[in-house]
Design a protein around this motif. Structure first.
Motif, mmCIF file in Angstrom:
data_model
loop_
_atom_site.group_PDB
_atom_site.id
_atom_site.type_symbol
_atom_site.label_atom_id
_atom_site.label_comp_id
_atom_site.label_asym_id
_atom_site.label_seq_id
_atom_site.Cartn_x
_atom_site.Cartn_y
_atom_site.Cartn_z
ATOM 1 N N UNK A 1 0.970 -1.210 0.002
ATOM 2 C CA UNK A 1 -0.124 -0.039 0.149
ATOM 3 C C UNK A 1 0.660 1.319 0.024
ATOM 4 N N UNK A 2 2.096 1.264 0.661
ATOM 5 C CA UNK A 2 2.949 2.412 0.613
ATOM 6 C C UNK A 2 3.402 2.547 -0.772
ATOM 7 N N UNK A 3 3.797 1.531 -1.385
ATOM 8 C CA UNK A 3 4.252 1.707 -2.558
ATOM 9 C C UNK A 3 3.340 2.330 -3.696
ATOM 10 N N UNK A 4 2.016 2.292 -3.333
ATOM 11 C CA UNK A 4 1.008 2.906 -4.122
ATOM 12 C C UNK A 4 0.443 4.284 -3.615
ATOM 13 N N UNK A 5 1.238 4.755 -2.440
ATOM 14 C CA UNK A 5 0.873 5.885 -2.059
ATOM 15 C C UNK A 5 -0.005 5.965 -0.849
ATOM 16 N N UNK A 6 -0.619 4.768 -0.191
ATOM 17 C CA UNK A 6 -1.727 4.984 0.678
ATOM 18 C C UNK A 6 -0.606 4.728 2.260
ATOM 19 N N UNK A 7 -0.913 5.268 3.169
ATOM 20 C CA UNK A 7 -0.466 5.485 4.550
ATOM 21 C C UNK A 7 -1.414 4.588 5.223
ATOM 22 N N UNK A 8 -0.999 3.286 5.976
ATOM 23 C CA UNK A 8 -2.079 2.682 6.747
ATOM 24 C C UNK A 8 -1.006 1.900 7.773
ATOM 25 N N UNK A 9 -1.554 1.612 8.688
ATOM 26 C CA UNK A 9 -0.682 0.930 9.897
ATOM 27 C C UNK A 9 -1.147 -0.359 9.988
ATOM 28 N N UNK A 10 -0.202 -1.405 10.480
ATOM 29 C CA UNK A 10 -0.591 -2.924 10.346
ATOM 30 C C UNK A 10 -1.981 -3.160 11.353
ATOM 31 N N UNK A 11 -2.021 -2.248 12.290
ATOM 32 C CA UNK A 11 -3.310 -2.748 13.258
ATOM 33 C C UNK A 11 -4.414 -2.375 12.301
ATOM 34 N N UNK A 12 -4.519 -1.310 11.595
ATOM 35 C CA UNK A 12 -5.717 -1.268 10.696
ATOM 36 C C UNK A 12 -5.772 -2.337 9.528
ATOM 37 N N UNK A 13 -4.670 -2.844 8.963
ATOM 38 C CA UNK A 13 -4.680 -3.776 8.107
ATOM 39 C C UNK A 13 -5.399 -5.227 8.920
ATOM 40 N N UNK A 14 -4.871 -5.392 10.080
ATOM 41 C CA UNK A 14 -5.324 -6.750 10.596
ATOM 42 C C UNK A 14 -6.893 -6.549 10.903
ATOM 43 N N UNK A 15 -7.226 -5.482 11.437
ATOM 44 C CA UNK A 15 -8.574 -5.096 11.571
ATOM 45 C C UNK A 15 -9.374 -5.238 10.406
ATOM 46 N N UNK A 16 -9.010 -4.839 9.302
ATOM 47 C CA UNK A 16 -10.108 -4.992 8.168
ATOM 48 C C UNK A 16 -9.941 -6.394 7.691
ATOM 49 N N UNK A 17 -9.003 -6.852 7.590
ATOM 50 C CA UNK A 17 -8.642 -8.427 7.309
ATOM 51 C C UNK A 17 -9.776 -9.204 8.267
#
Length: 79
Positions: free
Chosen positions: A19-35
Motif C-alpha cells: 500500500x505504501x508503494x501505491x501511496x497509501x499510508x496505513x498501519x498494520x493494526x488497521x490492516x489486521x482489523x480490516x482483514x
C-alpha cells in the motif's frame, strides 16, 4: 477448497508495504482489523485427510528384523 473463504498469502506488514508503494499510508493494526472485519484468513498448508492404518504396515519392519538375524549366519561380512 471452500470457495466461500477469502484468503491471502500476504502478512499484514507485506500488505502495508504494498500500500505504501501505491501511496497509501496505513498501519498494520488497521490492516489486521480490516482483514478480520472482512473475514480474510491467512492461507496455510494443512493436512485434511489422515492416511489411516494399513494392515501390512508392520510387515516391512518384521522383514528387516528377520534379514538382520539371517545375514550374520550367511558367511558374508556384516557392515
Amino acid at each position: 477448497m471452500n470457495s466461500s473463504i477469502r484468503w491471502t498469502y500476504l502478512k499484514p506488514r507485506e500488505i502495508v508495504s504494498e500500500l505504501l508503494k501505491k501511496g497509501y499510508s496505513v498501519s498494520r493494526n488497521i490492516v489486521r482489523y480490516l482483514l478480520k472485519k472482512h473475514e480474510y484468513v491467512k492461507r496455510k498448508a494443512q493436512k485434511n485427510i489422515t492416511m489411516g492404518g494399513h494392515p501390512d504396515r508392520n510387515a516391512q519392519f518384521e522383514n528387516i528384523t528377520q534379514l538382520k538375524q539371517d545375514y550374520p549366519g550367511c558367511g558374508k561380512p556384516c557392515y
